[in-house]
Write a protein that holds these residues in place. Structure first.
Motif, PDB file in Angstrom:
ATOM      1  N   LYS A  30     -23.577 -76.090  58.839  1.00 45.61           N
ATOM      2  CA  LYS A  30     -24.094 -75.899  60.205  1.00 45.61           C
ATOM      3  C   LYS A  30     -24.790 -74.557  60.360  1.00 45.61           C
ATOM      4  O   LYS A  30     -25.826 -74.442  60.998  1.00 45.61           O
ATOM      5  N   LYS A  31     -24.196 -73.504  59.802  1.00 40.18           N
ATOM      6  CA  LYS A  31     -24.777 -72.166  59.916  1.00 40.18           C
ATOM      7  C   LYS A  31     -24.783 -71.502  58.558  1.00 40.18           C
ATOM      8  O   LYS A  31     -23.734 -71.136  58.025  1.00 40.18           O
ATOM      9  N   SER A  60     -27.157 -60.151  56.848  1.00 36.02           N
ATOM     10  CA  SER A  60     -26.190 -59.225  57.459  1.00 36.02           C
ATOM     11  C   SER A  60     -24.759 -59.652  57.141  1.00 36.02           C
ATOM     12  O   SER A  60     -23.880 -58.804  56.964  1.00 36.02           O
ATOM     13  N   GLU A  61     -24.520 -60.952  57.054  1.00 39.87           N
ATOM     14  CA  GLU A  61     -23.175 -61.442  56.730  1.00 39.87           C
ATOM     15  C   GLU A  61     -22.829 -61.186  55.267  1.00 39.87           C
ATOM     16  O   GLU A  61     -21.683 -60.876  54.937  1.00 39.87           O
ATOM     17  N   PRO A  88     -12.786 -65.257  48.457  1.00 42.14           N
ATOM     18  CA  PRO A  88     -11.974 -64.343  49.261  1.00 42.14           C
ATOM     19  C   PRO A  88     -12.763 -63.789  50.439  1.00 42.14           C
ATOM     20  O   PRO A  88     -13.970 -63.579  50.348  1.00 42.14           O
ATOM     21  N   LEU A  89     -12.061 -63.589  51.551  1.00 41.93           N
ATOM     22  CA  LEU A  89     -12.654 -63.003  52.757  1.00 41.93           C
ATOM     23  C   LEU A  89     -13.861 -63.802  53.251  1.00 41.93           C
ATOM     24  O   LEU A  89     -14.830 -63.249  53.763  1.00 41.93           O
ATOM     25  N   HIS A  90     -13.790 -65.131  53.068  1.00 39.12           N
ATOM     26  CA  HIS A  90     -14.944 -65.977  53.385  1.00 39.12           C
ATOM     27  C   HIS A  90     -15.270 -65.989  54.874  1.00 39.12           C
ATOM     28  O   HIS A  90     -16.335 -66.444  55.270  1.00 39.12           O
ATOM     29  N   LEU A 126     -18.654 -67.679  56.472  1.00 43.27           N
ATOM     30  CA  LEU A 126     -18.598 -68.966  57.163  1.00 43.27           C
ATOM     31  C   LEU A 126     -18.060 -68.742  58.576  1.00 43.27           C
ATOM     32  O   LEU A 126     -16.985 -68.165  58.742  1.00 43.27           O
ATOM     33  N   LYS A 127     -18.799 -69.221  59.571  1.00 45.66           N
ATOM     34  CA  LYS A 127     -18.516 -68.839  60.956  1.00 45.66           C
ATOM     35  C   LYS A 127     -17.957 -69.954  61.832  1.00 45.66           C
ATOM     36  O   LYS A 127     -17.816 -69.771  63.034  1.00 45.66           O
TER      37      LYS A 127
END
Length: 287
Positions: free
Chosen positions: A220-221, A226-227, A256-258, A262-263
């Motif tokens: 979806k996103k 920046s991410e 890790p730390l996904h 992923l939002k």
């Protein structure tokens, strides 16, 4: 003196982007920048102003923004109230004229950079309502009975996320450039600018995971630049590379730390499902 943009220490500009900026400056036309979120459209205007050592005037457009607000707003209600209270300010109408961003840009002594950010958020008539002012570089203020003329044409950078189509008449007056999403080599340059001396092994592994995520059908996103930078900052804070982090929990399917990449839960579930299927295929059928 001719103004030319050659990039900056903090912004990795591709050759075609530099050409586009300088073409718009030479032609004295607005530069319309499109590209998916996170490709540096807004930051471009900031860096152009810094590189050219000139003022940056920012007009961030919202869904409720009207083109007339870029010119000026007249607060008749406040003037009426002050007049009823006997305030001397009410005798001078200029006290109730709030200059807009276009007026500010027209009045600048040195050719400024005017950013019109996310123009596609506004009503469909918004771009057309600005055509005459952008063409003539002047507008009429009825309350003051005065024509406001630009001392020189500002460098206008307009950004759009393609949320809606812009009118053809508006597009004809702009120099257009689409910022492509950075490829691996350009992204490495961007990472190095933000994190000088970062471990190349970490960058290589992170980019491999990052681009594989972006290529997932049905996402979806897609994670943006920046991410990615946020994710790398977190990984550096752990001071461990991706392989080591995975070895701590070899059955962990998502990186890790996904949460930096992923939002939403649908994308996390999609990634976990595809990663699970991929891992099962790599292990082969159970004997």
């Amino acid at each position: 003196m001719t103004m030319r943009f050659e990039g900056s220490e903090n912004y990795v500009a591709t050759d075609d982007l530099r050409v586009a900026v300088n073409a718009a400056i030479t032609l004295q036309r607005p530069l319309l920048i499109k590209g998916e979120p996170g490709t540096g459209k807004t930051v471009l205007a900031i860096e152009v102003a810094k590189a050219l050592d000139t003022e940056l005037i920012e007009w961030h457009v919202k869904s409720t923004t009207k083109a007339s607000q870029g010119l000026y707003e007249y607060d008749a209600v406040s003037r009426l109230r002050d007049g009823q209270m006997g305030d001397e300010r009410a005798t001078n109408i200029e006290n109730y004229i709030k200059k807009g961003k276009l007026w500010e840009a027209f009045e600048s002594e040195k050719r400024p950079v005017l950013l019109v950010d996310e123009i596609d958020k506004a009503d469909i008539e918004f771009p057309n309502d600005l055509l005459q002012e952008l063409d003539r570089m002047e507008f009429y203020c009825y309350e003051l009975d005065r024509t406001i003329k630009a001392k020189q044409r500002p460098i206008i950078i307009i950004t759009s996320n393609n949320e809606k189509e812009l009118p053809d008449a508006f597009l004809r007056r702009c120099f257009f450039h689409y910022i492509k999403f950075p490829d691996d080599l350009t992204m490495r340059e961007i990472v190095e600018v933000h994190y000088p001396g970062i471990k190349q092994k970490l960058v290589k592994d992170a980019l491999q995971t990052f681009y594989s995520m972006r290529d997932l059908p049905g996402l979806k996103k897609k994670p943006s630049t920046s991410e990615l930078l946020d994710w790398l900052k977190l990984l550096m804070n752990e001071d461990i590379d991706l392989d080591t982090l995975r070895e701590k929990n070899p059955d962990k399917l998502t990186p890790p730390l996904h949460g930096a990449l992923l939002k939403n839960e649908a994308d996390v579930q999609l990634f976990e499902r595809l990663a699970f299927l991929s891992r099962r295929e790599s292990r082969g059928p159970a004997g």
